[in-house]
Design an enzyme around this catalytic site. Structure first.
Site, PDB file in Angstrom:
ATOM      1  N   LYS A   1      39.848  33.591  52.878  1.00  0.00           N
ATOM      2  CA  LYS A   1      39.703  33.290  51.443  1.00  0.00           C
ATOM      3  C   LYS A   1      40.929  32.561  50.913  1.00  0.00           C
ATOM      4  CE  LYS A   1      36.779  36.536  48.831  1.00  0.00           C
ATOM      5  NZ  LYS A   1      36.764  37.735  47.968  1.00  0.00           N
TER       6      LYS A   1
ATOM      7  N   HIS B   1      36.384  45.940  38.292  1.00  0.00           N
ATOM      8  CA  HIS B   1      37.414  46.669  39.029  1.00  0.00           C
ATOM      9  C   HIS B   1      38.043  47.749  38.138  1.00  0.00           C
ATOM     10  CE1 HIS B   1      37.862  42.589  41.168  1.00  0.00           C
ATOM     11  NE2 HIS B   1      37.456  43.404  42.115  1.00  0.00           N
TER      12      HIS B   1
ATOM     13  N   SER C   1      34.798  37.951  40.814  1.00  0.00           N
ATOM     14  CA  SER C   1      35.974  37.130  40.522  1.00  0.00           C
ATOM     15  C   SER C   1      35.633  35.642  40.663  1.00  0.00           C
ATOM     16  CB  SER C   1      37.111  37.499  41.471  1.00  0.00           C
ATOM     17  OG  SER C   1      37.459  38.846  41.290  1.00  0.00           O
TER      18      SER C   1
ATOM     19  N   ARG D   1      28.150  46.836  44.180  1.00  0.00           N
ATOM     20  CA  ARG D   1      27.402  46.367  43.009  1.00  0.00           C
ATOM     21  C   ARG D   1      25.919  46.285  43.303  1.00  0.00           C
ATOM     22  NH1 ARG D   1      30.640  41.039  42.638  1.00  0.00           N
ATOM     23  NH2 ARG D   1      30.493  41.494  44.853  1.00  0.00           N
TER      24      ARG D   1
HETATM   25  N1  COA Z   1      32.802  45.129  39.700  1.00  0.00           N
HETATM   26  C1  COA Z   1      32.664  43.812  39.672  1.00  0.00           C
HETATM   27  N2  COA Z   1      32.995  43.016  40.704  1.00  0.00           N
HETATM   28  C2  COA Z   1      33.517  43.576  41.813  1.00  0.00           C
HETATM   29  C3  COA Z   1      33.700  44.958  41.898  1.00  0.00           C
HETATM   30  C4  COA Z   1      33.319  45.749  40.768  1.00  0.00           C
HETATM   31  N3  COA Z   1      33.448  47.056  40.766  1.00  0.00           N
HETATM   32  N4  COA Z   1      34.220  45.231  43.099  1.00  0.00           N
HETATM   33  C5  COA Z   1      34.351  44.063  43.752  1.00  0.00           C
HETATM   34  N5  COA Z   1      33.936  43.064  42.970  1.00  0.00           N
HETATM   35  C6  COA Z   1      33.855  41.651  43.350  1.00  0.00           C
HETATM   36  C7  COA Z   1      35.171  40.942  43.397  1.00  0.00           C
HETATM   37  O1  COA Z   1      35.440  40.384  42.138  1.00  0.00           O
HETATM   38  C8  COA Z   1      34.949  39.925  44.483  1.00  0.00           C
HETATM   39  O2  COA Z   1      34.345  38.784  43.987  1.00  0.00           O
HETATM   40  P1  COA Z   1      34.500  37.376  44.745  1.00  0.00           P
HETATM   41  O3  COA Z   1      34.029  37.566  46.151  1.00  0.00           O
HETATM   42  O4  COA Z   1      33.646  36.509  43.910  1.00  0.00           O
HETATM   43  O5  COA Z   1      35.953  37.028  44.703  1.00  0.00           O
HETATM   44  C9  COA Z   1      33.958  40.585  45.415  1.00  0.00           C
HETATM   45  O6  COA Z   1      33.359  41.603  44.687  1.00  0.00           O
HETATM   46  C10 COA Z   1      34.588  41.228  46.608  1.00  0.00           C
HETATM   47  O7  COA Z   1      35.909  41.420  46.296  1.00  0.00           O
HETATM   48  P2  COA Z   1      36.923  42.527  46.675  1.00  0.00           P
HETATM   49  O8  COA Z   1      36.467  43.881  46.330  1.00  0.00           O
HETATM   50  O9  COA Z   1      38.212  42.092  46.122  1.00  0.00           O
HETATM   51  O10 COA Z   1      36.884  42.459  48.202  1.00  0.00           O
HETATM   52  P3  COA Z   1      37.273  41.297  49.091  1.00  0.00           P
HETATM   53  O11 COA Z   1      36.087  41.093  49.963  1.00  0.00           O
HETATM   54  O12 COA Z   1      37.837  40.123  48.452  1.00  0.00           O
HETATM   55  O13 COA Z   1      38.439  42.041  49.814  1.00  0.00           O
HETATM   56  C11 COA Z   1      39.591  43.234  51.474  1.00  0.00           C
HETATM   57  C12 COA Z   1      38.283  42.652  51.014  1.00  0.00           C
HETATM   58  C13 COA Z   1      40.765  42.415  50.998  1.00  0.00           C
HETATM   59  C14 COA Z   1      39.718  44.630  50.933  1.00  0.00           C
HETATM   60  C15 COA Z   1      39.526  43.260  53.003  1.00  0.00           C
HETATM   61  O14 COA Z   1      39.282  41.967  53.488  1.00  0.00           O
HETATM   62  C16 COA Z   1      40.777  43.805  53.613  1.00  0.00           C
HETATM   63  O15 COA Z   1      40.955  44.999  53.685  1.00  0.00           O
HETATM   64  N6  COA Z   1      41.652  42.882  54.092  1.00  0.00           N
HETATM   65  C17 COA Z   1      42.876  43.214  54.798  1.00  0.00           C
HETATM   66  C18 COA Z   1      42.658  42.990  56.289  1.00  0.00           C
HETATM   67  C19 COA Z   1      41.632  43.987  56.773  1.00  0.00           C
HETATM   68  O16 COA Z   1      41.917  45.160  56.893  1.00  0.00           O
HETATM   69  N7  COA Z   1      40.407  43.490  56.991  1.00  0.00           N
HETATM   70  C20 COA Z   1      39.264  44.326  57.249  1.00  0.00           C
HETATM   71  C21 COA Z   1      39.132  44.623  58.690  1.00  0.00           C
HETATM   72  S1  COA Z   1      37.773  45.709  58.914  1.00  0.00           S
END
Ligand code: COA
Length: 157
Positions: A40, A16, A127, A89
């Site tokens: 989650k 990140h 993560s 990724r």
């Molecule tokens: N390098 C390494 N790892 C990365 C990365 C990077 N550049 N970017 C993301 N990751 C990893 C994270 O560590 C995470 O790992 P995990 O799944 O093992 O925890 C995974 O990729 C995805 O994480 P993240 O980017 O945090 O996305 P998420 O899927 O957890 O979050 C939200 C998604 C929160 C942005 C999304 O659900 C959201 O916008 N929620 C609010 C409600 C909403 O609007 N929903 C969408 C409706 S369309």
């Protein structure tokens, strides 16, 4: 241009941070949104995640960090963002990102989703895996910044 970089950040990893450091200077305003992903369960509270993000990053003048409670697209509209930024990724991230981008497009056609490739050395980092390594006392160096490493270790005590 104004960008929102949303994610769970549970916790923030070097992957990140790489995206934030590469992309924040490209925008006038860069907003990190600590958001909730579906059902989650989170290891760190929202406030803890914000504190870890703050502690992990150097001072970036155009950066603001927020906690989100609703839809990311609504937050993006509220702050008049031009785009939502996401890191990709591997191909396994693609379908999830495309579905989210298309849904967000349906909800607000004027806001673009921008996908940036994670640096190759971070493709294996997530993560979830970082937390698993921490749970078993593995070496976290190079995966998360020191402040996150300490927080993960403290939670295991
Ligand atoms: N390098 C390494 N790892 C990365 C990365 C990077 N550049 N970017 C993301 N990751 C990893 C994270 O560590 C995470 O790992 P995990 O799944 O093992 O925890 C995974 O990729 C995805 O994480 P993240 O980017 O945090 O996305 P998420 O899927 O957890 O979050 C939200 C998604 C929160 C942005 C999304 O659900 C959201 O916008 N929620 C609010 C409600 C909403 O609007 N929903 C969408 C409706 S369309």
């Amino acid at each position: 241009m104004i960008a929102v970089y949303p994610g769970s950040f549970d916790p923030i990893t070097v992957g990140h941070i790489d995206i934030i450091q590469r992309m924040s200077s490209k925008f006038e305003e860069f907003h990190i949104l600590v958001a909730k992903s579906g059902d989650k369960e989170y290891f760190f509270s929202e406030e803890e995640r914000v504190d870890l993000i703050k502690g992990a990053l150097p001072k970036i003048s155009n950066l603001k960090i927020h906690i989100g409670s609703g839809l990311t697209i609504d937050f993006a509209k509220k702050i008049k963002a031009d785009c939502i930024l996401r890191g990709l990724r591997a191909i396994s991230d693609f379908e999830y990102e495309m579905a989210m981008a298309n849904m967000n497009k349906k909800l607000a056609a004027e806001i673009e989703t921008l996908i940036v490739f994670a640096s190759p050395q971070h493709h294996f980092i997530s993560s979830r895996l970082v937390k698993e390594v921490a749970r078993h006392g593995g070496d976290l160096s190079g995966l998360v910044p020191p402040i996150v490493e300490q927080a993960l270790m403290k939670k295991q005590e």
